[in-house]
Each structure stands twice: as structure tokens, then as C-alpha cells.
Design a protein around this motif. Structure first.
Motif, PDB file in Angstrom:
ATOM      1  N   TRP A  30      -1.295   0.726  -4.263  1.00 55.51           N
ATOM      2  CA  TRP A  30      -2.168   2.763  -5.037  1.00 55.51           C
ATOM      3  C   TRP A  30      -1.753   2.779  -6.289  1.00 55.51           C
ATOM      4  CZ3 TRP A  30       2.263   4.717  -7.867  1.00 55.51           C
ATOM      5  CH2 TRP A  30       3.999   3.652  -7.650  1.00 55.51           C
TER       6      TRP A  30
ATOM      7  N   THR B 171       1.381  -1.296  -0.574  1.00 57.10           N
ATOM      8  CA  THR B 171       0.587  -0.057  -0.066  1.00 57.10           C
ATOM      9  C   THR B 171       0.728   1.138  -0.026  1.00 57.10           C
ATOM     10  OG1 THR B 171       0.734   0.431   2.526  1.00 57.10           O
ATOM     11  CG2 THR B 171      -1.680  -1.083   1.929  1.00 57.10           C
ATOM     12  N   LEU B 172       0.309   2.183  -0.078  1.00 52.26           N
ATOM     13  CA  LEU B 172       0.767   3.757   0.229  1.00 52.26           C
ATOM     14  C   LEU B 172       1.413   4.152   1.497  1.00 52.26           C
ATOM     15  CD1 LEU B 172       2.100   5.794  -1.924  1.00 52.26           C
ATOM     16  CD2 LEU B 172      -0.456   6.995  -1.492  1.00 52.26           C
ATOM     17  N   GLU B 173       0.724   3.439   1.975  1.00 57.60           N
ATOM     18  CA  GLU B 173       0.729   3.972   3.474  1.00 57.60           C
ATOM     19  C   GLU B 173       2.429   2.770   3.506  1.00 57.60           C
ATOM     20  OE1 GLU B 173      -1.733   2.912   2.852  1.00 57.60           O
ATOM     21  OE2 GLU B 173      -1.978   4.959   2.851  1.00 57.60           O
TER      22      GLU B 173
ATOM     23  N   ARG C 103       3.889   1.978   1.958  1.00 59.83           N
ATOM     24  CA  ARG C 103       6.229   1.868   1.283  1.00 59.83           C
ATOM     25  C   ARG C 103       6.097   3.680   1.750  1.00 59.83           C
ATOM     26  NH1 ARG C 103       8.432   2.938  -4.638  1.00 59.83           N
ATOM     27  NH2 ARG C 103       7.278   1.150  -4.973  1.00 59.83           N
ATOM     28  N   ASN C 104       5.654   4.901   1.743  1.00 57.29           N
ATOM     29  CA  ASN C 104       6.106   5.977   2.449  1.00 57.29           C
ATOM     30  C   ASN C 104       6.159   5.517   3.883  1.00 57.29           C
ATOM     31  OD1 ASN C 104       5.482   7.169   0.507  1.00 57.29           O
ATOM     32  ND2 ASN C 104       3.061   7.686   1.333  1.00 57.29           N
TER      33      ASN C 104
ATOM     34  N   THR D 150      -6.243   3.381 -10.235  1.00 55.35           N
ATOM     35  CA  THR D 150      -5.926   4.692  -9.840  1.00 55.35           C
ATOM     36  C   THR D 150      -5.817   5.779 -10.639  1.00 55.35           C
ATOM     37  OG1 THR D 150      -4.076   4.458  -8.972  1.00 55.35           O
ATOM     38  CG2 THR D 150      -5.116   4.438  -7.558  1.00 55.35           C
TER      39      THR D 150
END
Ligand code: PGA
Length: 256
Positions: free
Chosen positions: A172, A132-134, A136-137, A176
Motif C-alpha cells: 500500500w 497489502t492494505l487488506e 494489514r487491515n 502511492t
């Protein structure tokens, strides 16, 4: 090493049997000069017999299911077994898609059970992973991919891996319109290949095909496919139209 490209349409919960027939008729007209690539269509369960019938004359295009049960048969209301899939001539099954993970609560353990069950009847696997983006970040890209691979493939043999495609799909980027850059995708694919190598050795890692998925479109297919560790695409939205699915295949197979 040469790895034959594999393009798979993932229709998700779209199209019924009659739309399936219409799609195939139109798609076959557009894909007449067959590129040297595997082409797979993952349709809803209910459409698979129609898809099989429609593809029979064409040859060379294979069917996938989008999920299967981890159980053999019995009191599992609403489920579809791997034997049922074989009976309608399905060759591949997508397992571990992020929508199955996030909406239907599939854990790495459940996905592992499904992968093993599917191999019992010799289905080929399209095994999906992605962060997920979370994640990855938070710098967890590698640890997430590594645990998805290690736990998902636990107990699968090298022979099973010969019949497996891994689909790297950053969550993500799915549906999208945001695609991973070619560099981000390449880096993740190279990492996935290194994890496979650490478990199964270099031979298997060099042979296994890794598809990219997440907003693949006709205009980004060539750039993604030019990356050395990207061997195909798993395509959602853009696979619903015969024209865009065939454009992705043609563009993805065109020499870079
Ligand atoms: P998308 O879906 O191409 O619509 O982003 C890809 C997938 O979920 O497999």
C-alpha cells in the motif's frame, strides 16, 4: 550491531540505455562525497551493459537486475537467466517484488526457486516481501510476512543469508506517496528480524540488512533510517532523478 546501510534504486520499466548514461553522469557528480553505504542501481535488463560501462570508472556502485528466470537455459521465451546476468557483471538481483507477485503471478514457490537459482551463480539477493492494505487491515501482517519469509527462503543456507538483503515493502506504500510511518516500518522490520532469527538463529538475524521500500523520498529518508531495524531503502519513483536519489542517500546517512 553495525549494519552498513544499503540504498538501491529500482527503476522498474523506466529508462533506456541513453537515459541510463545521462543518469549516471549526473548522479556521479552529485554523490562525490561518498557516504559509507552500499549503493545499488537496478536497471532494466537492456540497460545493464550500458550501466556497467558507465559505472566502470566510478567504482563502488553496483548493479542489480530486477528479476531473473528460475530456469537455467532453453525454451523459455522472453526470459533472462542468472548466468546471462553474471556475464554482464550484475552482482545483485531483486526477487519477489510485489509487482512481480501481483501482476506476473509469482508465488512464494516461484520466488523460492528464483532465489535458489540466483545463489547458484553467487548473485546477491534483494528479497522483497510485504503485505497489502487488506491483509494489514485484516490483522494478517505477521502471518503474511512470516509465510513469505519461510516459504521464500526454504532451503537457503546460512551462507546464502549472508548474501541476502530483505526488502520490506508494504504494498500500500509502493508508488502511492503514502509511506509507512517510521513506527509502522520499525515494527514490521523488528518482526521480520525475529522470523529470520527463528529460522537461522540470532547471529544471522542481527547481521542481515532489512531495507524499507514504499514512497521513500529525500524528506522521509532520515526518519526511516534512524529506526534501529531499518538498514537501507529500496527506492522506486524517487530513484529516477539523480538529485533525489543522491539526496535520499545523503539524508539517510546523516547522523540522526
Ligand atoms: P516507490 O517504489 O519508491 O516508487 O514507492 C518502491 C519499490 O517498488 O521498490
Amino acid at each position: 550491531m553495525y549494519r552498513r546501510p544499503i540504498f538501491a534504486a529500482n527503476w522498474k520499466m523506466n529508462k533506456g540505455p541513453s537515459e541510463t548514461q545521462d543518469f549516471v553522469k549526473s548522479f556521479l557528480q552529485k554523490i562525490t562525497d561518498r557516504p559509507s553505504a552500499d549503493i545499488v542501481i537496478a536497471a532494466p535488463f537492456l540497460c545493464l551493459p550500458t550501466l556497467s560501462e558507465s559505472l566502470r570508472e566510478a567504482g563502488g556502485i553496483e548493479m542489480a537486475a530486477q528479476n531473473c528466470s528460475q530456469f537455467d537455459d532453453g525454451a523459455y521465451t522472453g526470459e533472462i537467466s542468472v548466468k546471462m546476468l553474471r556475464e554482464v557483471l550484475v552482482r545483485h538481483v531483486i526477487i519477489g517484488h510485489s509487482e512481480r507477485r501481483s501482476i506476473f503471478g509469482e508465488t512464494n514457490a516461484i520466488i523460492n526457486a528464483k532465489l535458489k537459482k540466483a545463489r547458484e551463480v553467487n548473485l546477491k539477493l534483494i528479497f522483497c516481501i510485504g503485505e497489502t492494505l487488506e491483509e494489514r487491515n485484516a490483522g494478517q501482517l505477521e502471518s503474511i510476512l512470516s509465510s513469505q519469509i519461510t516459504e521464500g527462503l526454504a532451503g537457503l543456507t546460512t551462507d546464502d543469508l549472508d548474501h541476502t538483503v530483505i526488502a520490506y515493502e508494504p504494498v500500500w506504500a509502493i508508488g502511492t506517496g503514502v509511506t509507512a510511518t517510521a513506527q509502522q516500518a520499525q515494527d514490521a522490520h523488528a518482526y521480520v528480524r525475529s522470523v529470520v532469527a527463528s529460522i537461522y538463529g540470532d547471529d544471522i538475524a542481527q547481521k542481515i540488512r532489512i531495507q524499507y521500500g514504499g514512497s521513500v523520498k529525500p524528506n522521509n529518508a532520515a526518519e526511516l533510517m534512524a529506526c534501529p531495524d531499518i538498514d537501507g531503502a529500496l527506492i522506486g519513483g524517487a530513484s529516477l532523478e539523480p538529485q533525489s536519489f543522491s539526496d535520499i542517500i545523503h539524508n539517510g546517512c546523516a547522523p540522526a
